[in-house]
Design a protein around this motif. Structure first.
Motif, short mmCIF file in Angstrom:
data_model
loop_
_atom_site.label_atom_id
_atom_site.label_comp_id
_atom_site.label_asym_id
_atom_site.label_seq_id
_atom_site.Cartn_x
_atom_site.Cartn_y
_atom_site.Cartn_z
N GLN A 41 49.15 42.53 41.39
CA GLN A 41 48.54 43.60 42.17
C GLN A 41 47.89 44.64 41.26
O GLN A 41 46.82 45.15 41.56
CB GLN A 41 49.57 44.24 43.10
N ARG A 42 48.56 44.96 40.15
CA ARG A 42 47.97 45.90 39.20
C ARG A 42 46.67 45.37 38.61
O ARG A 42 45.75 46.12 38.34
CB ARG A 42 48.94 46.18 38.05
N ALA A 43 46.63 44.04 38.41
CA ALA A 43 45.42 43.41 37.88
C ALA A 43 44.34 43.26 38.95
O ALA A 43 43.23 42.83 38.66
CB ALA A 43 45.77 42.05 37.28
N LYS A 44 44.72 43.59 40.20
CA LYS A 44 43.80 43.51 41.33
C LYS A 44 43.23 42.09 41.52
O LYS A 44 42.02 41.90 41.70
CB LYS A 44 42.67 44.53 41.20
N ILE A 45 44.15 41.12 41.46
CA ILE A 45 43.75 39.74 41.74
C ILE A 45 44.62 39.19 42.86
O ILE A 45 45.77 39.60 43.03
CB ILE A 45 43.80 38.83 40.49
N SER A 46 44.06 38.29 43.62
CA SER A 46 44.77 37.71 44.76
C SER A 46 45.72 36.61 44.29
O SER A 46 45.64 36.14 43.16
CB SER A 46 43.77 37.12 45.76
N VAL A 47 46.62 36.22 45.19
CA VAL A 47 47.53 35.11 44.90
C VAL A 47 46.70 33.86 44.59
O VAL A 47 46.98 33.15 43.63
CB VAL A 47 48.48 34.84 46.09
#
Length: 130
Positions: free
Chosen positions: A18-24
């Motif tokens: 989430q911190r990296a702002k990427i989805s699963v």
């Protein structure tokens, strides 16, 4: 106890993602695992192998060692100094930035030790003289 460690590992991976702002889905693709499998890891339902952890770390651009410690594969290092603890706790830095700062800090400490500098005692003696 292992399940609590796995749960905390999954929570840690989710937080980093989430911190990296990427989805699963994006992390799963980058790590070379299926979307449902990564989701199960994040929810603490699956315990990934060291190899999968390494792939996830690469996808998150963080140190695999951090995930190994979270998973209980590696023992945590000796207690952090105040500087190390502050860097690790800083929410404004990425894991990569934290690691670079910690590497530099450790290199300075080792350099001073190798040169025979006892900075703690030097500061105490300086205070006593003044």
């Amino acid at each position: 106890m292992a399940s609590s460690k796995v749960g905390s590992l999954g929570e840690y991976i989710r937080e980093q993602r989430q911190r990296a702002k990427i989805s699963v889905r994006q992390l799963a693709e980058a790590a070379g695992v299926s979307n449902p499998y990564l989701s199960q890891i994040e929810r603490g339902l699956r315990k990934p192998s060291a190899e999968i952890l390494q792939q996830i770390a690469k996808g998150l651009r963080i140190s695999a060692e951090v995930l190994y410690v979270q998973a209980g594969i590696l023992e945590d290092r000796e207690a952090d100094t105040d500087v190390q603890a502050a860097v690790r706790a800083d929410l404004l830095l990425t894991e990569r930035q934290k690691q670079v700062l910690l590497d530099i800090y450790v290199s300075f400490v080792k350099e001073n030790e190798a040169a025979g500098h006892d900075l703690v005692h030097e500061d105490v003696r300086k205070d006593e003289v003044e």
